[in-house]
Design a protein around this motif. Structure first.
Motif, PDB file in Angstrom:
ATOM      1  N   SER A 115      -8.674   4.363  -6.792  1.00  0.00           N
ATOM      2  CA  SER A 115      -9.632   4.355  -5.680  1.00  0.00           C
ATOM      3  C   SER A 115     -10.434   3.066  -5.733  1.00  0.00           C
ATOM      4  N   GLY A 116      -9.763   1.978  -5.462  1.00  0.00           N
ATOM      5  CA  GLY A 116     -10.441   0.694  -5.481  1.00  0.00           C
ATOM      6  C   GLY A 116     -10.193  -0.068  -6.765  1.00  0.00           C
ATOM      7  N   GLY A 117     -11.014  -1.102  -6.956  1.00  0.00           N
ATOM      8  CA  GLY A 117     -10.828  -2.016  -8.063  1.00  0.00           C
ATOM      9  C   GLY A 117     -10.279  -3.335  -7.563  1.00  0.00           C
ATOM     10  N   GLU A 118      -9.850  -4.178  -8.493  1.00  0.00           N
ATOM     11  CA  GLU A 118      -9.413  -5.517  -8.101  1.00  0.00           C
ATOM     12  C   GLU A 118      -8.339  -6.033  -9.055  1.00  0.00           C
ATOM     13  N   ILE A 119      -7.284  -6.593  -8.477  1.00  0.00           N
ATOM     14  CA  ILE A 119      -6.220  -7.233  -9.245  1.00  0.00           C
ATOM     15  C   ILE A 119      -6.153  -8.691  -8.813  1.00  0.00           C
ATOM     16  N   ARG A 120      -6.305  -9.591  -9.769  1.00  0.00           N
ATOM     17  CA  ARG A 120      -6.237 -11.025  -9.479  1.00  0.00           C
ATOM     18  C   ARG A 120      -4.820 -11.520  -9.770  1.00  0.00           C
ATOM     19  N   LEU A 121      -4.144 -11.972  -8.729  1.00  0.00           N
ATOM     20  CA  LEU A 121      -2.742 -12.359  -8.851  1.00  0.00           C
ATOM     21  C   LEU A 121      -2.571 -13.663  -9.617  1.00  0.00           C
ATOM     22  N   GLY A 122      -1.427 -13.767 -10.284  1.00  0.00           N
ATOM     23  CA  GLY A 122      -1.064 -15.020 -10.943  1.00  0.00           C
ATOM     24  C   GLY A 122      -0.345 -15.967 -10.006  1.00  0.00           C
ATOM     25  N   VAL A 123       0.438 -15.409  -9.072  1.00  0.00           N
ATOM     26  CA  VAL A 123       1.105 -16.200  -8.033  1.00  0.00           C
ATOM     27  C   VAL A 123       1.007 -15.431  -6.724  1.00  0.00           C
ATOM     28  N   ALA A 124       0.982 -16.157  -5.623  1.00  0.00           N
ATOM     29  CA  ALA A 124       0.920 -15.505  -4.318  1.00  0.00           C
ATOM     30  C   ALA A 124       2.276 -14.966  -3.901  1.00  0.00           C
ATOM     31  N   SER A 125       3.338 -15.589  -4.408  1.00  0.00           N
ATOM     32  CA  SER A 125       4.699 -15.185  -4.065  1.00  0.00           C
ATOM     33  C   SER A 125       5.640 -15.711  -5.129  1.00  0.00           C
ATOM     34  N   TRP A 126       6.661 -14.924  -5.447  1.00  0.00           N
ATOM     35  CA  TRP A 126       7.674 -15.418  -6.377  1.00  0.00           C
ATOM     36  C   TRP A 126       8.474 -16.555  -5.759  1.00  0.00           C
ATOM     37  N   LYS A 127       8.437 -16.678  -4.442  1.00  0.00           N
ATOM     38  CA  LYS A 127       9.086 -17.814  -3.787  1.00  0.00           C
ATOM     39  C   LYS A 127       8.490 -19.130  -4.267  1.00  0.00           C
ATOM     40  N   PRO A 164       3.692 -10.277  -1.806  1.00  0.00           N
ATOM     41  CA  PRO A 164       2.975  -9.779  -0.618  1.00  0.00           C
ATOM     42  C   PRO A 164       3.365  -8.352  -0.231  1.00  0.00           C
ATOM     43  N   HIS A 165       4.629  -7.982  -0.445  1.00  0.00           N
ATOM     44  CA  HIS A 165       5.057  -6.614  -0.148  1.00  0.00           C
ATOM     45  C   HIS A 165       4.332  -5.628  -1.062  1.00  0.00           C
ATOM     46  N   LEU A 166       4.327  -5.932  -2.351  1.00  0.00           N
ATOM     47  CA  LEU A 166       3.672  -5.046  -3.314  1.00  0.00           C
ATOM     48  C   LEU A 166       2.178  -4.942  -3.028  1.00  0.00           C
ATOM     49  N   SER A 167       1.590  -6.049  -2.590  1.00  0.00           N
ATOM     50  CA  SER A 167       0.152  -6.055  -2.309  1.00  0.00           C
ATOM     51  C   SER A 167      -0.213  -5.132  -1.154  1.00  0.00           C
ATOM     52  N   ARG A 168       0.753  -4.850  -0.273  1.00  0.00           N
ATOM     53  CA  ARG A 168       0.507  -3.926   0.840  1.00  0.00           C
ATOM     54  C   ARG A 168       0.757  -2.474   0.449  1.00  0.00           C
ATOM     55  N   MET A 169       1.191  -2.251  -0.783  1.00  0.00           N
ATOM     56  CA  MET A 169       1.545  -0.901  -1.225  1.00  0.00           C
ATOM     57  C   MET A 169       0.512  -0.296  -2.173  1.00  0.00           C
ATOM     58  N   VAL A 170      -0.603  -0.995  -2.411  1.00  0.00           N
ATOM     59  CA  VAL A 170      -1.532  -0.573  -3.469  1.00  0.00           C
ATOM     60  C   VAL A 170      -2.696   0.262  -2.956  1.00  0.00           C
ATOM     61  N   GLY A 171      -2.672   0.650  -1.703  1.00  0.00           N
ATOM     62  CA  GLY A 171      -3.742   1.494  -1.179  1.00  0.00           C
ATOM     63  C   GLY A 171      -5.061   0.757  -1.098  1.00  0.00           C
ATOM     64  N   SER A 172      -6.102   1.328  -1.707  1.00  0.00           N
ATOM     65  CA  SER A 172      -7.453   0.779  -1.576  1.00  0.00           C
ATOM     66  C   SER A 172      -7.790  -0.287  -2.613  1.00  0.00           C
ATOM     67  N   VAL A 173      -6.854  -0.629  -3.468  1.00  0.00           N
ATOM     68  CA  VAL A 173      -7.114  -1.652  -4.488  1.00  0.00           C
ATOM     69  C   VAL A 173      -7.150  -3.027  -3.824  1.00  0.00           C
ATOM     70  N   LYS A 174      -8.143  -3.815  -4.174  1.00  0.00           N
ATOM     71  CA  LYS A 174      -8.263  -5.167  -3.635  1.00  0.00           C
ATOM     72  C   LYS A 174      -7.357  -6.111  -4.418  1.00  0.00           C
ATOM     73  N   VAL A 175      -6.582  -6.910  -3.696  1.00  0.00           N
ATOM     74  CA  VAL A 175      -5.688  -7.883  -4.321  1.00  0.00           C
ATOM     75  C   VAL A 175      -6.192  -9.276  -3.982  1.00  0.00           C
ATOM     76  N   VAL A 176      -6.453 -10.077  -5.011  1.00  0.00           N
ATOM     77  CA  VAL A 176      -7.020 -11.416  -4.822  1.00  0.00           C
ATOM     78  C   VAL A 176      -5.948 -12.453  -5.120  1.00  0.00           C
TER      79      VAL A 176
END
Length: 522
Positions: A472-484, A508-520
């Motif tokens: 229910s929320g939180g934040e994940i800071r990405l290491g890369v924006a895309s494997w591309k 980006p696909h996975l980032s749309r699957m995480v519900g209410s978690v914020k992806v940075v």
């Protein structure tokens, strides 16, 4: 003796980087087979001879270029270089059988080291081959797992151990004749110890027995080290004479032959086919159309994407509830700390820390619980600003268990459970433990916020994408924006955190699957 058509044998070397098919030991072997009346076909094994793309292929710098067998870029796809290696072997058999003088019922295949790996793979797959003789190459996948041997990527497809071992690959050749030749004990233990070869042989021999063909399989221990020396060639000639029956029986010793200079046996591949594809070219072709799903498709209907993700993670069907064993407590003004061991899977115990805070001596129960991936003091401090309690856990292969990361990663590759997926499982199970043990009131559960920095972003993103209902929320800071972005680099990248996932899904696909978690994004 049969008359008319004659046996055909594919006989190749292994990683003889500079010389490849022109190697002196290979010439002796192949000419001796020809003198016995066989038609012999040889070719350059991957990254050897004329296929060597290293900067100084003929001397002491064999690695590099588009055929370097350390290239791992393929792992972003579902395909693998093992298939290309076996295809080389199958095409060689095609050419051999296509010759009018060759008897298609008397085909043999042999090679040493890497060429021996090709031998038992193609022997398992291509039923046209009657006799296979892998030399200084048979071991067990389990040994490679235990010893963390995972660099010849073209010899071990992702997830192969979930389905077969090398003993099974040998057994798949039954009831056709099979001779395993191993190096002298203690001389080849880095990858091919005799004891491991014997384990694979015994399993194959059991299957041969079930097929009524025990006389068609044997394991020979050589008095020589790694290679295809004279004593090993003697075994080859005996088995060829027995099972393929060449026109001329000339005993089991080498006949004297003239070894030609290597350049006389080269075909001028680069001149004949200047645009010949390298393995890297092929991998890039595999990657070019990926991922095959769009972000909008995933957003509209995440179920197919989640099913695909599940198939790549290989999570177990675990029914037991996660348990925390307390090993110590500390208490201060306004806070308590509990240190413990959290069991997330049978046999897996992780270090965990539970931090509780009190405002004015009063518990802040009712606010969310924070789940910090790793044990970063900075992340814990940040989570405590939003949560009354924080559970910080180090997934397997990190923190105190980091020394085991290599073997875990290798095991995960072989059994189809990538380390990032194992770590994602640990995170999801920790969230389940937090939710099941902390209820706001009957029938409800305390919300869990997840916090992960760039050291653990992939595992956290996978866990949240797979089980968004846990968070229910939180934040994940990405290491890369895309494997591309990684795959655009000219240098090699990989292995992929989750092999084959990029076939359909990107960050980006996975980032749309995480519900209410914020992806940075980075």
């Amino acid at each position: 003796r049969a008359t008319g058509k004659v046996p055909g044998i594919v006989s190749i070397a292994g990683h003889a980087y500079g010389s490849g098919k022109t190697s002196d030991f290979l010439q002796r072997r192949n000419v001796n087979l020809v003198l016995r009346g066989c038609v012999v076909l040889t070719y350059d094994y991957l990254n050897t001879g004329e296929r060597n793309t290293g900067p100084n292929a003929k001397k002491n710098m064999p690695y590099g270029g588009g055929n370097d067998h350390f290239i791992r870029r393929f792992s972003f796809t579902r395909r693998n270089p093992s298939g290309l290696e076996v295809l080389d072997a199958i095409r060689a058999v095609d050419v051999l059988i296509g010759r009018h003088e060759v008897d298609p019922k008397r085909i043999g295949f042999t090679g040493e080291s890497g060429g021996g790996n090709s031998t038992y793979w193609v022997g398992a797959i291509d039923s046209r081959i009657k006799l296979v003789i892998p030399v200084s190459s048979v071991t067990t996948f389990d040994y490679w797992i235990r010893k963390n041997r995972n660099y010849d990527w073209h010899q071990r497809p992702f997830g192969v151990r979930r389905h077969v071992g090398i003993g099974t690959l040998l057994a798949l050749h039954a009831p056709r004749p099979l001779l395993v030749i191993s190096s002298k004990r203690r001389t080849d233990d880095h990858e091919f110890p005799w004891e491991e070869a014997e384990l694979s042989y015994r399993w194959a021999r059991h299957v041969y027995g079930l097929a009524g063909a025990k006389s068609a399989i044997a394991h020979y221990e050589s008095p020589t080290a790694h290679g295809y020396q004279a004593d090993k060639r003697q075994q080859l000639y005996r088995w060829v004479d027995r099972w393929l029956q060449p026109p001329r029986s000339m005993g089991d010793s080498d006949l004297e032959v003239k070894v030609e200079p290597g350049e006389r046996l080269e075909v001028g591949l680069k001149k004949i086919v200047p645009d010949n594809l390298t393995h890297l070219d092929i991998y890039n072709r595999w990657i070019r159309p990926l991922p095959r799903m769009t972000v909008d498709e995933v957003a509209r209907s995440p179920r197919p994407a989640r099913d695909w993700l599940a198939s790549r993670l290989g999570w177990p069907d675990e029914r037991t509830r996660p348990v925390l064993e307390t090993v110590g407590n500390e208490k201060g003004r306004g806070w308590t700390v509990t240190r413990g061991r959290l069991s997330t899977e049978s046999g897996i115990v992780l270090p965990a820390v539970v931090v509780r805070t009190f405002a004015g001596g009063v518990s802040r129960a009712g606010t969310p619980v924070g789940l910090v991936v790793g044990r970063s003091a900075k992340l814990i401090s940040r989570a405590l600003k939003e949560c009354h309690k924080v559970v910080a856990v180090s997934p397997r292969g990190t923190g105190e268990t980091k020394p085991a990361a290599g073997v875990l990663n290798n095991w995960g590759w072989f059994v189809g459970r990538p380390l990032a997926g194992q770590q994602a499982w640990d995170i999801a199970r920790t969230a389940e433990w937090v939710r099941s043990g902390q209820r706001k009131q009957k029938g409800t559960r305390v919300p869990v916020k997840i916090y992960a920095d760039r050291d653990h972003w992939e595992a956290a993103l996978l866990a949240a994408a797979m089980k968004p209902e846990l968070f229910s929320g939180g934040e994940i800071r990405l290491g890369v924006a895309s494997w591309k972005d990684l795959l655009k680099k000219p240098q090699d990248v990989g292995p992929a955190a989750v092999p084959g996932l990029f076939e359909k899904l990107d960050v980006p696909h996975l980032s749309r699957m995480v519900g209410s978690v914020k992806v940075v994004s980075p």
